[in-house]
Design an enzyme around this catalytic site. Structure first.
Site, PDB file in Angstrom:
ATOM      1  N   ARG A  22       0.857  -1.194   0.000  1.00  0.00           N
ATOM      2  CA  ARG A  22       0.000   0.000   0.000  1.00  0.00           C
ATOM      3  C   ARG A  22       0.884   1.232   0.000  1.00  0.00           C
ATOM      4  O   ARG A  22       0.613   2.216  -0.682  1.00  0.00           O
ATOM      5  CB  ARG A  22      -0.947  -0.004   1.216  1.00  0.00           C
ATOM      6  CG  ARG A  22      -1.685   1.313   1.382  1.00  0.00           C
ATOM      7  CD  ARG A  22      -2.881   1.311   2.345  1.00  0.00           C
ATOM      8  NE  ARG A  22      -2.852   0.336   3.399  1.00  0.00           N
ATOM      9  CZ  ARG A  22      -2.093   0.417   4.514  1.00  0.00           C
ATOM     10  NH1 ARG A  22      -1.318   1.472   4.712  1.00  0.00           N
ATOM     11  NH2 ARG A  22      -2.127  -0.539   5.415  1.00  0.00           N
ATOM     12  N   LYS A  62      -9.031   7.250 -18.911  1.00  0.00           N
ATOM     13  CA  LYS A  62      -9.425   7.781 -20.210  1.00  0.00           C
ATOM     14  C   LYS A  62      -8.245   7.750 -21.185  1.00  0.00           C
ATOM     15  O   LYS A  62      -7.762   6.684 -21.494  1.00  0.00           O
ATOM     16  CB  LYS A  62     -10.010   9.182 -20.008  1.00  0.00           C
ATOM     17  CG  LYS A  62     -10.977   9.289 -18.807  1.00  0.00           C
ATOM     18  CD  LYS A  62     -12.259   8.496 -18.989  1.00  0.00           C
ATOM     19  CE  LYS A  62     -13.098   8.356 -17.724  1.00  0.00           C
ATOM     20  NZ  LYS A  62     -13.438   9.602 -17.047  1.00  0.00           N
TER      21      LYS A  62
HETATM   22  C1  LIG Z   1     -13.884   9.960 -15.740  1.00  0.00           C
HETATM   23  C2  LIG Z   1     -13.529  11.294 -15.225  1.00  0.00           C
HETATM   24  C3  LIG Z   1     -13.237  11.488 -13.870  1.00  0.00           C
HETATM   25  C4  LIG Z   1     -13.370  10.373 -12.846  1.00  0.00           C
HETATM   26  O1  LIG Z   1     -12.411   9.394 -13.037  1.00  0.00           O
HETATM   27  P1  LIG Z   1     -12.620   7.829 -12.687  1.00  0.00           P
HETATM   28  O2  LIG Z   1     -11.350   7.216 -13.151  1.00  0.00           O
HETATM   29  O3  LIG Z   1     -13.824   7.363 -13.447  1.00  0.00           O
HETATM   30  O4  LIG Z   1     -12.831   7.738 -11.223  1.00  0.00           O
HETATM   31  C5  LIG Z   1     -12.867  12.754 -13.465  1.00  0.00           C
HETATM   32  N1  LIG Z   1     -12.776  13.774 -14.331  1.00  0.00           N
HETATM   33  C6  LIG Z   1     -13.055  13.632 -15.648  1.00  0.00           C
HETATM   34  C7  LIG Z   1     -12.927  14.804 -16.561  1.00  0.00           C
HETATM   35  C8  LIG Z   1     -13.444  12.390 -16.136  1.00  0.00           C
HETATM   36  O5  LIG Z   1     -13.741  12.253 -17.439  1.00  0.00           O
END
Ligand SMILES: *Cc1c(COP(=O)(O)O)cnc(C)c1O
Length: 383
Positions: free
Chosen positions: A51, A203
């Site tokens: 961790r 993303k």
């Molecule tokens: C998806 C997203 C998040 C959250 O991220 P997770 O990995 O789904 O927890 C935050 N900000 C933006 C702009 C996003 O597209």
């Protein structure tokens, strides 16, 4: 080996990713272990428990820091857990001034988790710099955050990061930029004055729709506090997740070029489509933030939002007719995705000031062949 003077692509592939010293393995190994043996009590290699530290995670953190031009990167199990750690940096009752069209989950985290514990959360239109200044400069704003997404989600508004950093710093506050949509390849908020950059690495950074993760890139002093929280709260990415993300980031620059190229061509074509009422894409000269985007970004990204003629029903019909654009939440992967923010990603802002139009459709343009993507959208819109 990689140094800060190397180009972006070189750093994406080499920063933090020296060959493994024992075997010479070129790919950073997945250190799938929960603990590390100690030579004597308290005498260890720098790793004591997974961790607290893991070499695969460290490689990713070093690479992301290099790409954002930060002292340090700190990775988390998701974008939202990264954001949560950033919010925990603030003392109780601090103010966070947030853009009124942020990612729905970010809004939920502030409004439903941190506000009930005393955080002073204020939503404003971040492109209205006077409103931002008033919100953060009013008594109580000192020591707080301005929190911005640019391009924003899902309306793709562009906000002046340099101006926001000045406003924040004049109020003794800090600027947090969610750089998920732009990625460090297209925009470097720290070089424009931001204090912290947050990412959903789920993303574009991961880029293949196969792993959830988050990161914060910032100065060493703040990173030290975040590493403390990473260990104390424990929302860490596992070694496989760190490894997959690291594998993805190696091609970020190549993928982003194609995302930008495809999205720009589709946005231009959609603007002339009779079933489309409005196209939001910062690369179009019709976009109110176009000039600013051209100044602070090196490309306009892969996200497009459109308003479809015929309202919500027409939008829902379109979403069920695409073949290459998968109907799914998320964005930034090599495959194209389509979604309805009002029903899907932004359902948590319904009925609030952050509500989005119900004929809005968001496209995450992938890196497939442009002609196939265009034919797919044309079929779905015209049927
Ligand atoms: C998806 C997203 C998040 C959250 O991220 P997770 O990995 O789904 O927890 C935050 N900000 C933006 C702009 C996003 O597209």
């Amino acid at each position: 080996m990689s140094t800060s003077t190397d180009g972006f692509g070189t750093r994406a592939i080499h920063a933090g990713q020296d060959p493994e010293p024992r075997t010479g393995a070129v790919a950073v190994p997945v250190f799938q272990t929960s603990t590390y043996v100690q030579e004597a009590p308290g005498k260890h290699s720098g790793y004591e428990y997974a961790r607290t530290g893991n070499p695969t995670r460290d490689a990713l953190q070093t690479c992301l820091a290099s790409l954002e031009g930060a002292d340090a990167g700190v990775c988390f199990a998701s974008g939202l857990s990264a954001e949560d750690a950033v919010l925990r940096l603030l003392p109780p009752r601090s103010r966070v001034v947030i853009a009124n069209d942020v990612y729905g989950g970010t809004w939920r985290l502030l409004d439903k988790v941190h506000a009930p514990m005393g955080m002073d959360v204020v939503a404003v239109d971040m492109t209205d710099l006077d409103a931002v200044d008033a919100a953060i400069s009013a008594p109580g704003g000192e020591g707080g955050f301005l929190w911005v997404e640019t391009p924003s989600n899902p309306l793709l508004k562009i906000t002046d990061l340099t101006a926001l950093a000045d406003i924040a710093h004049n109020a003794n506050a800090r600027l947090v930029a969610d750089n998920t949509f732009a990625t460090p390849y297209l925009q470097q908020p720290l070089s424009l004055g931001a204090d912290l950059v947050v990412h959903s690495t789920t993303k574009y950074i991961g880029g293949h729709s196969d792993v959830v993760g988050g990161a914060v890139c910032t100065d060493e002093e703040t990173a030290e506090q975040l590493r403390w929280l990473q260990n104390a709260v424990g929302a860490v990415p596992g070694p496989w997740d760190a490894w997959l993300t690291l594998r993805g980031v190696k091609t970020l620059h190549v993928r982003m070029d194609r995302h930008c190229e495809n999205a720009h061509a589709l946005a231009t074509w959609l603007e002339g489509h009779e079933q489309v009422v409005e196209v939001m894409y910062p690369g179009l000269s019709s976009h109110p933030g176009h000039d600013l985007a051209a100044r602070q970004m090196s490309g306009f990204g892969g996200m497009i939002s459109i308003r479809v003629a015929g309202g919500r029903e027409a939008a829902e019909r379109m979403l069920q007719r695409t073949k290459h654009f998968f109907l799914a939440e998320s964005l930034g992967g090599v495959e194209s995705l389509i979604e309805h923010p009002g029903i899907m990603t932004h359902a948590s802002v319904a009925g609030t000031a952050l509500e989005v139009p119900d004929d809005l459709v968001r496209l995450s343009v992938g890196i497939e062949d442009l002609t196939d993507l265009q034919a797919d959208l044309d079929r779905a819109l015209s049927a």
